[in-house]
Design a protein around this motif. Sequence first.
Motif, PDB file in Angstrom:
ATOM      1  N   GLN A 194       0.813  -1.214   0.000  1.00  7.84           N
ATOM      2  CA  GLN A 194       0.000   0.000   0.000  1.00  7.84           C
ATOM      3  C   GLN A 194       0.851   1.272   0.000  1.00  7.84           C
ATOM      4  OE1 GLN A 194      -3.875   0.356   0.123  1.00  7.84           O
ATOM      5  NE2 GLN A 194      -3.110  -1.311  -1.157  1.00  7.84           N
ATOM      6  N   ARG A 234       1.067   3.200  -2.521  1.00 10.02           N
ATOM      7  CA  ARG A 234       0.223   4.030  -3.388  1.00 10.02           C
ATOM      8  C   ARG A 234       0.985   4.700  -4.529  1.00 10.02           C
ATOM      9  NH1 ARG A 234      -3.581   8.127  -1.630  1.00 10.02           N
ATOM     10  NH2 ARG A 234      -3.039   9.236  -3.561  1.00 10.02           N
ATOM     11  N   THR A 253      -1.078   4.707  -7.690  1.00 14.83           N
ATOM     12  CA  THR A 253      -2.061   5.790  -7.757  1.00 14.83           C
ATOM     13  C   THR A 253      -1.392   7.139  -8.016  1.00 14.83           C
ATOM     14  OG1 THR A 253      -3.677   4.661  -6.364  1.00 14.83           O
ATOM     15  CG2 THR A 253      -3.777   7.076  -6.421  1.00 14.83           C
ATOM     16  N   GLN A 264      -7.875   5.018  -8.369  1.00 11.36           N
ATOM     17  CA  GLN A 264      -6.902   4.789  -7.303  1.00 11.36           C
ATOM     18  C   GLN A 264      -6.557   3.298  -7.243  1.00 11.36           C
ATOM     19  OE1 GLN A 264      -7.316   7.202  -3.641  1.00 11.36           O
ATOM     20  NE2 GLN A 264      -9.334   7.779  -4.438  1.00 11.36           N
ATOM     21  N   LYS A 322      -6.232   1.246  -3.954  1.00 12.81           N
ATOM     22  CA  LYS A 322      -7.437   0.818  -3.254  1.00 12.81           C
ATOM     23  C   LYS A 322      -8.002  -0.464  -3.846  1.00 12.81           C
ATOM     24  CE  LYS A 322      -8.990   5.267  -1.420  1.00 12.81           C
ATOM     25  NZ  LYS A 322     -10.117   6.246  -1.363  1.00 12.81           N
ATOM     26  N   ARG A 379      -5.919  -3.162  -2.507  1.00 12.23           N
ATOM     27  CA  ARG A 379      -6.269  -3.435  -1.114  1.00 12.23           C
ATOM     28  C   ARG A 379      -7.461  -4.378  -1.020  1.00 12.23           C
ATOM     29  NH1 ARG A 379      -8.047   1.746   1.932  1.00 12.23           N
ATOM     30  NH2 ARG A 379      -5.927   2.376   1.363  1.00 12.23           N
ATOM     31  N   GLN A 383     -15.913  -1.370  -5.727  1.00 11.53           N
ATOM     32  CA  GLN A 383     -14.677  -1.281  -6.516  1.00 11.53           C
ATOM     33  C   GLN A 383     -14.928  -0.735  -7.922  1.00 11.53           C
ATOM     34  OE1 GLN A 383     -11.977  -1.694  -4.747  1.00 11.53           O
ATOM     35  NE2 GLN A 383     -13.376  -2.221  -3.080  1.00 11.53           N
TER      36      GLN A 383
END
Length: 445
Positions: A256, A258, A261, A274, A277, A280, A292
């Motif tokens: 994570q 990111r 993103t 993103q 996410k 995740r 989602q």
Amino acid sequence: MDLLNIVKGAGVIGAGGAGFPTHAKLTSKAEYILLNGAECEPLLRVDQQLMEKFPDEIIRGMEAAGRYIEARKAIIGIKGKHKQVIVLMRERIAALGLSDYMEVMELRDIYPAGDEQVLVHELTQRIVPEASIPLKVGCVVINSETALNICKAIAGNPVTETYITVAGDIPQPRTFRVPVGVSVREVIGQCGVENVDDYAVIDGGPMMGSVMNNIDGYVTKKSKGYVLLKKDHFLIRKKTVSPDRARVIGKTACEQCRMCTDLCPRYLLGHNMQPHKVMRALSYNLEDVKEQQIAQLCCECNACELFSCPVNLHPKSVNVLFKQKLAEQGVKYQPIQMDFQARSAREYRLIPSKRLVIKIGLTAYDKPAPMTEVEFRPEYIQIALRQHIGAPAIPTVSIGEQVKAGQLVGKIPDNSLGAAVHSSFNGTVVEINDNSIVIKVGSYV
């Protein structure tokens, strides 16, 4: 006959690889018509050479489309590094008396500069809303080869050929004018490759193209490139990871961070895409995946998977996995806003093309692929009935029928989005199936 029906009859589609029927883009009015000359996929060399070889035809085709949709301005986007092409196009625009209507704007050498929504922002500063199209902000986008094909259609010539770069770990990277329906093996064989079976072949560019399961296919109107690499190359190994394997790896290893993103081109335009996410969500057994929906905003440019992720995970593949689940459940992303602002960090997070080429291991193959005239002499051609987005064409010929080059062999189904298809050689129809028409070339049998 008006331009829309001329383009429709000629079977003109988006030649940049997507294959959207061009006549459908001419059904609406727009403020701008934009020509996508970015060609941001590494190693591909079609667009710049076409603009060098056919500047007047491309300009005329773009002008015709722009006038038809009543665009007040036509803008050609070319990367600033292609200085000679930019000078030539500006000279020809002036010589054709179109300086008040058309201009060339220089693009930065970033990936994916050729993504429609990135291109729209770079050329107009407008941002296409989530899950929408350029027309929503008054723009229509066409590719340089599409503009060339519009000009040819006006002269009465349907689309029977395409331009293809063959590149990668091969002796002679080249770009060819290839008749539609010629076998992929025959095209690759023109580049000094002794044994094609020693390679994996990517159909399209190295970022968005997919590895072909076999190379016994045939060229379509939207074929743009073939990249040949040894089967143990990083890019091939990455692209051939199965969806299940990508899911398991992502579930166990995503930390994570990111980065996927923070460097996502659509996120940087202000969209809610993103990928971290979505990654995740792999940690949970989700039967209901409607939360989602953001996965449907993914343009599958592969920046996250092949550049951004520091541990070489598969965010794009996971996005695609969730896209499929959402489609199965009939869930469609619903935007909650229509006005967007590019994120303030965007200017510092654009992906330089040179760095991308290094990251995916293609520096040694980043070479010119000069336009080379070759006369293809196939024994058979295979004309796909679906070379485009939309419904497959309906055959207009029968087995045993003699056809000529340029003849219509498949029409658009009534009340459907689609594109007509034409024979690229004289010959005799020997097979018709659900997917294609096979024509024996040359002497009638």
